[in-house]
Design an enzyme around this catalytic site. Structure first.
Site, PDB file in Angstrom:
ATOM      1  CG  HIS A  54      -1.984  -1.109   1.124  1.00  0.00           C
ATOM      2  ND1 HIS A  54      -3.134  -1.016   0.373  1.00  0.00           N
ATOM      3  CD2 HIS A  54      -1.999  -2.336   1.683  1.00  0.00           C
ATOM      4  CE1 HIS A  54      -3.816  -2.150   0.505  1.00  0.00           C
ATOM      5  NE2 HIS A  54      -3.150  -2.963   1.278  1.00  0.00           N
ATOM      6  CG  ASN A 127      -7.912  -4.442   0.642  1.00  0.00           C
ATOM      7  OD1 ASN A 127      -7.148  -3.484   0.631  1.00  0.00           O
ATOM      8  ND2 ASN A 127      -7.533  -5.659   0.972  1.00  0.00           N
TER       9      ASN A 127
END
Ligand code: NDP
Length: 483
Positions: A54, A127
């Protein structure tokens, strides 16, 4: 008028910021040019370690507003009355790419939220997909190795990606979502968000339920076709970052509606699969969506590094009324995120303005450590229990007690069904969506150098739905192995 002198980091005015101090006009440069030394030294330290996953992200501030009071399920104060607004910060990200990588790649998107509640900060670190590739954190480092660069070539490795997935069939559901149209959202505004894990909600009477979070985009789902995404990746690698910033800048504030699924505690023992397995969804026919509120992002960060790069989110940052479930992936993340923040940002990362509580006060005995930008607790009491009026525990906020049983062992989740939900997904897609899904998979698997890996993966697709497996096999010029 206040002066606007350029200063050193210790606040002294700088006389010349264009020319180093030299011995004579040609130099050499004098070491006593302490402004130069400090300036270069600080520049060398301008990066904190990039997130292992990420790394590339965009963030924005906003608020969450309750539209349906669910306090019969949770005592979380920020959810306890219709109309209540809680300031929040969101960060969206790709997973595998580095900080400078392209936004429009096929990848899940991180959907990390921080709610600045009056009972402390609540982080929901999810997510844009309701499930995940694996369901035990012990597999995470290996999985991410396959998504990152090969140790010798420093290239991405389709061999490693498909070898791992084909040997980890629990990944099939998430792989199918990833390879579908939703694997490349049109913008960060046009995708849903999910808490993905199961969590526990507890009400004021101490009664608990299991809960899953769904943030549905009010902008509608929109995706990029693969060719356009590739073109954008080359022409404007920051396409999604730019879109989010510009939309908010122009007053076009993105909105997501939060819904939850609620499962009575006892159902977890009898549901047709383990509801804590993060590779599976709970069917909405069994546990329908219940509206909770809306999240609106209406303010861009003023400083990217301070607010987005230094932002730290932890699935373990709970507030009263929200607790962990036994989900093994979640349990691993409860450790891993805080640990990553302590390494990446520092021991006192929670003291930074973006991470510290805004509506609650930190009142504990953690002292010292790298970078205390505050007064480090001053002269207040620094241990507990104490007789000097220091911070005290609040037993009413102790998490609810729960039963544990069984033998300590390394046991997998149910291995029987990795396939039916991936098949359900395939079957809910339109004809064209199925065709694109298969094309994306065939394109991604073609470079794999071992047929053995391709055949193993084809068998998984086939078990999800025979048509799905057959079409991937046809696309790769292979056969469906005996399954
Ligand atoms: P439902 O028919 O009740 O729900 C289907 C879900 O799929 C909805 O959440 C829908 O919401 C979503 N969906 C629709 N089109 C797509 C698409 N192209 N890609 C991904 N998701 C889509 O059935 P079930 O709850 O029994 O689930 C059936 C399958 O739907 C699951 O196996 C799973 O793959 C998928 N799904 C299920 C979710 C759940 O929480 N149960 C959540 C998301 C997907 P929307 O169109 O708003 O996305």
């Amino acid at each position: 008028m206040t002066n606007n002198n350029l200063t050193t980091s210790w606040g002294a005015p700088v006389g010349d910021n264009q020319n180093s101090l030299t011995a004579g006009p040609r130099g050499p440069v004098l070491i006593q040019d302490v402004h130069l030394l400090e300036k270069l030294a600080h520049f060398n330290r301008e990066r904190v370690p990039e997130r292992v996953v990420h790394a590339k992200g965009a963030g924005a501030h906003g608020y969450f507003e309750v539209t349906n009071d669910l306090s019969k399920y949770t005592k979380a104060a920020f959810l306890n009355s219709v109309g209540k607004r809680t300031p929040m910060f969101a960060r969206f990200s790709t997973v595998a790419g580095e900080l400078g990588s392209s936004d429009t790649v096929r990848d899940p998107r991180g959907f990390a939220l921080k709610f600045y509640t009056e009972e402390g900060n609540y982080d929901l670190v999810g997510n844009n997909t309701p499930v995940f590739f694996i369901r035990d954190a012990i597999k995470f480092p290996d999985f991410i190795h396959t998504q990152k660069r090969h140790p010798q070539t420093h290239l991405k490795s389709p061999n490693a990606v498909w070898d791992f997935w084909s040997l980890s069939p629990e990944s099939l559901h998430q792989v199918s979502i990833l390879m579908s149209d939703r694997g490349i959202p049109a913008t960060l505004r046009h995708m849903h968000g999910f808490g993905s894990h199961t969590f526990k909600w507890v009400n004021a009477e101490g009664q608990a339920v299991w809960v899953k979070y769904h943030f549905k985009t009010e902008q509608g789902i929109q995706n990029l076709d693969t060719e356009l995404a590739a073109k954008l990746a080359a022409d404007n690698p920051d396409y999604h970052t730019e879109d989010l910033f510009n939309a908010i800048d122009q007053g076009d504030f993105p909105v997501w509606k939060l819904h939850v699924q609620i499962m009575p505690l006892a159902d977890a023992n009898t549901y047709r699969f383990d509801p804590f397995d993060v590779t599976k969804v709970w069917s909405q026919k069994d546990y329908p969506l219940i509206e909770v509120g809306r999240m609106v992002l209406d303010r861009n960060p003023d400083n990217y590094f301070a607010e987005v790069e230094q932002a730290t989110f932890s699935p373990g940052s709970f507030v009263p009324g929200v607790e962990a479930s036994p989900d093994k992936m979640l349990q691993g993340r409860l450790f891993a995120y805080g640990d990553a923040h302590r390494y990446r940002v520092g021991a006192n990362h929670n003291a930074l303005p973006i991470n510290c509580p805004h509506a609650a006060k930190v009142n504990n005995n953690q002292r010292d450590g790298l970078m205390r930008p505050d007064n480090n607790g001053g002269s207040s009491v620094y241990y507990e229990p104490n007789s000097y009026g220091g911070a005290t525990e609040s037993p009413k906020h102790q998490p609810v007690a729960f039963e544990v049983s069984g033998q300590a062992d390394s046991v997998a989740y149910d291995e029987a069904d990795h396939y039916s939900q991936a098949g359900d997904l395939y079957r809910l897609l339109s004809k064209d969506e199925r065709t694109r899904l298969v094309q994306n998979i065939v394109g991604a698997m073609t470079p794999v150098d071992k047929d053995e890996i391709k055949l193993r993966q084809i068998a998984h697709f086939y078990k999800a739905d025979p048509e799905y497996g057959q079409r991937v096999a046809d696309g790769l010029g292979l056969y469906v192995p005996e399954v």
